[in-house]
Design an enzyme around this catalytic site. Structure first.
Site, PDB file in Angstrom:
ATOM      1  N   CYS A  90      27.125  44.940 -14.149  1.00  0.00           N
ATOM      2  CA  CYS A  90      27.097  43.525 -13.799  1.00  0.00           C
ATOM      3  C   CYS A  90      26.242  43.350 -12.546  1.00  0.00           C
ATOM      4  O   CYS A  90      26.725  43.521 -11.427  1.00  0.00           O
ATOM      5  CB  CYS A  90      28.516  43.024 -13.547  1.00  0.00           C
ATOM      6  SG  CYS A  90      28.584  41.277 -13.121  1.00  0.00           S
ATOM      7  N   ILE A  91      24.962  43.061 -12.759  1.00  0.00           N
ATOM      8  CA  ILE A  91      24.069  42.721 -11.649  1.00  0.00           C
ATOM      9  C   ILE A  91      23.310  41.459 -12.036  1.00  0.00           C
ATOM     10  O   ILE A  91      23.125  41.167 -13.214  1.00  0.00           O
ATOM     11  CB  ILE A  91      23.092  43.867 -11.281  1.00  0.00           C
ATOM     12  CG1 ILE A  91      22.279  44.329 -12.482  1.00  0.00           C
ATOM     13  CG2 ILE A  91      23.837  45.021 -10.626  1.00  0.00           C
ATOM     14  CD1 ILE A  91      21.217  45.379 -12.152  1.00  0.00           C
TER      15      ILE A  91
END
Length: 165
Positions: A90-91
């Site tokens: 999750c970026i």
């Protein structure tokens, strides 16, 4: 038509990475018949808790690539505030383009078609070096990172030992 354009772009990016490897990761097709699924090895960055580990991941591209981002999921165990417990990374640059409905991210931080496999993986390596615990994907890892760093460090050392090539 879009599918063949995305396939051609992915083939071009793969050829470029094979000709000019980038330090910190290797990438190749999971199956020679499917340009949309890649196997990735991310090498734990030097001078980080992840140093020495070889972390396997899978990158899956949508047919709308490069208009939409791929998904990146660690297959190796990973303990990190920005990696969901199931391994999904999750970026910001892997979030769909446009405004963030929650207001956490500026549209310029999110996916843009100029990103490549190389820029994504360099961002993931950077993420390993400096977690963002402000909006964690793994609440337990973020909490441990903030409140009990020695325990977090031990946890990561254990996964690195298991991820040695």
């Amino acid at each position: 038509m879009a599918t063949s354009q995305s396939a051609l772009l992915l083939q071009k990016q793969l050829n470029e990475l094979l000709k000019h490897p980038v330090e910190g990761f290797s990438a190749g097709l999971a199956d020679n018949d499917n340009i949309y699924e890649w196997e990735i090895i991310i090498i734990g960055p030097p001078d980080t808790l992840y140093e020495g580990g070889f972390f396997r991941a899978k990158m899956t591209f949508p047919k709308e690539y490069p208009l939409m981002p791929p998904k990146l999921k660690f297959i190796s165990d990973m303990w990190h505030p920005n990696v969901y417990p199931d391994g999904e990374v999750c970026i910001s640059i892997l979030h769909p383009p446009g405004e963030d409905k929650y207001g956490y991210e500026d549209a310029g931080e999110r996916w843009r078609p100029v990103h490549t496999v190389e820029t994504i993986l360099l961002s993931v390596i950077s993420m390993l070096s400096s977690p963002n615990d402000e909006s964690p994907a793994n609440i337990e890892a973020a909490k441990e990172w903030r409140e009990n760093y020695p325990a977090f460090k031990k946890h990561v050392q254990r996964i690195v030992r298991n991820a040695i090539g």
